[in-house]
Design a protein around this motif. Sequence first.
Motif, PDB file in Angstrom:
ATOM      1  N   GLY A 170       0.823  -1.206   0.000  1.00 25.27           N
ATOM      2  CA  GLY A 170       0.000   0.000   0.000  1.00 25.27           C
ATOM      3  C   GLY A 170       0.857   1.256   0.000  1.00 25.27           C
ATOM      4  N   GLU A 171       1.916   1.232   0.819  1.00 27.28           N
ATOM      5  CA  GLU A 171       2.794   2.393   0.866  1.00 27.28           C
ATOM      6  C   GLU A 171       3.515   2.597  -0.456  1.00 27.28           C
ATOM      7  N   GLN A 172       3.985   1.487  -1.071  1.00 26.29           N
ATOM      8  CA  GLN A 172       4.657   1.589  -2.360  1.00 26.29           C
ATOM      9  C   GLN A 172       3.692   2.099  -3.443  1.00 26.29           C
ATOM     10  N   ARG A 214       3.893   5.544  -5.635  1.00 24.29           N
ATOM     11  CA  ARG A 214       3.826   5.605  -7.095  1.00 24.29           C
ATOM     12  C   ARG A 214       2.718   6.554  -7.563  1.00 24.29           C
ATOM     13  N   VAL A 215       1.556   6.468  -6.933  1.00 31.04           N
ATOM     14  CA  VAL A 215       0.434   7.329  -7.311  1.00 31.04           C
ATOM     15  C   VAL A 215       0.782   8.787  -7.046  1.00 31.04           C
ATOM     16  N   TYR A 216       1.423   9.062  -5.922  1.00 30.49           N
ATOM     17  CA  TYR A 216       1.809  10.434  -5.595  1.00 30.49           C
ATOM     18  C   TYR A 216       2.793  10.971  -6.633  1.00 30.49           C
ATOM     19  N   SER A 221       3.146   9.920  -9.688  1.00 30.44           N
ATOM     20  CA  SER A 221       2.418  10.051 -10.954  1.00 30.44           C
ATOM     21  C   SER A 221       1.568  11.315 -10.968  1.00 30.44           C
ATOM     22  N   GLN A 222       0.923  11.620  -9.849  1.00 28.81           N
ATOM     23  CA  GLN A 222       0.092  12.822  -9.776  1.00 28.81           C
ATOM     24  C   GLN A 222       0.940  14.095  -9.850  1.00 28.81           C
ATOM     25  N   THR A 223       2.077  14.109  -9.208  1.00 32.46           N
ATOM     26  CA  THR A 223       2.912  15.301  -9.245  1.00 32.46           C
ATOM     27  C   THR A 223       3.446  15.522 -10.656  1.00 32.46           C
ATOM     28  N   ARG A 224       3.801  14.443 -11.368  1.00 33.61           N
ATOM     29  CA  ARG A 224       4.241  14.599 -12.759  1.00 33.61           C
ATOM     30  C   ARG A 224       3.094  15.111 -13.627  1.00 33.61           C
ATOM     31  N   ARG A 225       1.920  14.557 -13.437  1.00 33.23           N
ATOM     32  CA  ARG A 225       0.759  14.954 -14.236  1.00 33.23           C
ATOM     33  C   ARG A 225       0.401  16.413 -13.944  1.00 33.23           C
ATOM     34  N   GLN A 226       0.476  16.837 -12.689  1.00 27.88           N
ATOM     35  CA  GLN A 226       0.170  18.218 -12.348  1.00 27.88           C
ATOM     36  C   GLN A 226       1.219  19.160 -12.927  1.00 27.88           C
ATOM     37  N   ALA A 227       2.460  18.742 -13.003  1.00 29.16           N
ATOM     38  CA  ALA A 227       3.504  19.581 -13.577  1.00 29.16           C
ATOM     39  C   ALA A 227       3.262  19.764 -15.076  1.00 29.16           C
TER      40      ALA A 227
END
Length: 158
Positions: A19-21, A25-27, A29-35
């Motif tokens: 779950g932590e891993q 990964r989701v975090y 991915s979201q930061t890249r997508r937001q950038a």
Amino acid sequence: MAVRDRDRFSTTTRIRLLGEQTAARVYRSQTRRQARRSRLTGRAALLAMVVCSLVVALAYPIRQYVAQRAEIADLQREKQQARQRVEDLRDLKARWQDDAYAEQQIRLRLHYVMPGETGYIVIDPAAARPSRTGLGAADRPWYRNVWEAVDKADAARQ
């Protein structure tokens, strides 16, 4: 130590680790997508459209306002010039009501003289133009005179 090793291989520990891993990964991915995601949101687009609409809607009335203000300034300037012209004409009328001024102007413009005076008019010989007959135009046929006039008109234009 045995308790720790057993905790490391337990199902809950593995699920928590997964779950932590996955969350990491989701975090990422979201930061890249937001950038990569543009900053233009729906609200910003709507605001830009409203501002553009206001600019387009107000452009013509503002242009008319400026044109009318310029026309008003021109009319005020013309009004001032007309007032000045009226004042000048009133001054001229007052001068013409004076008999001495009227007599002076009559003598100057109409070449009148008082009884008993002798009037002279001096003609400047340099200002006198030669007559047409002096040019020899009377000796030629009329159509040559017309043709010569056409040639002179073309030469003057060039």
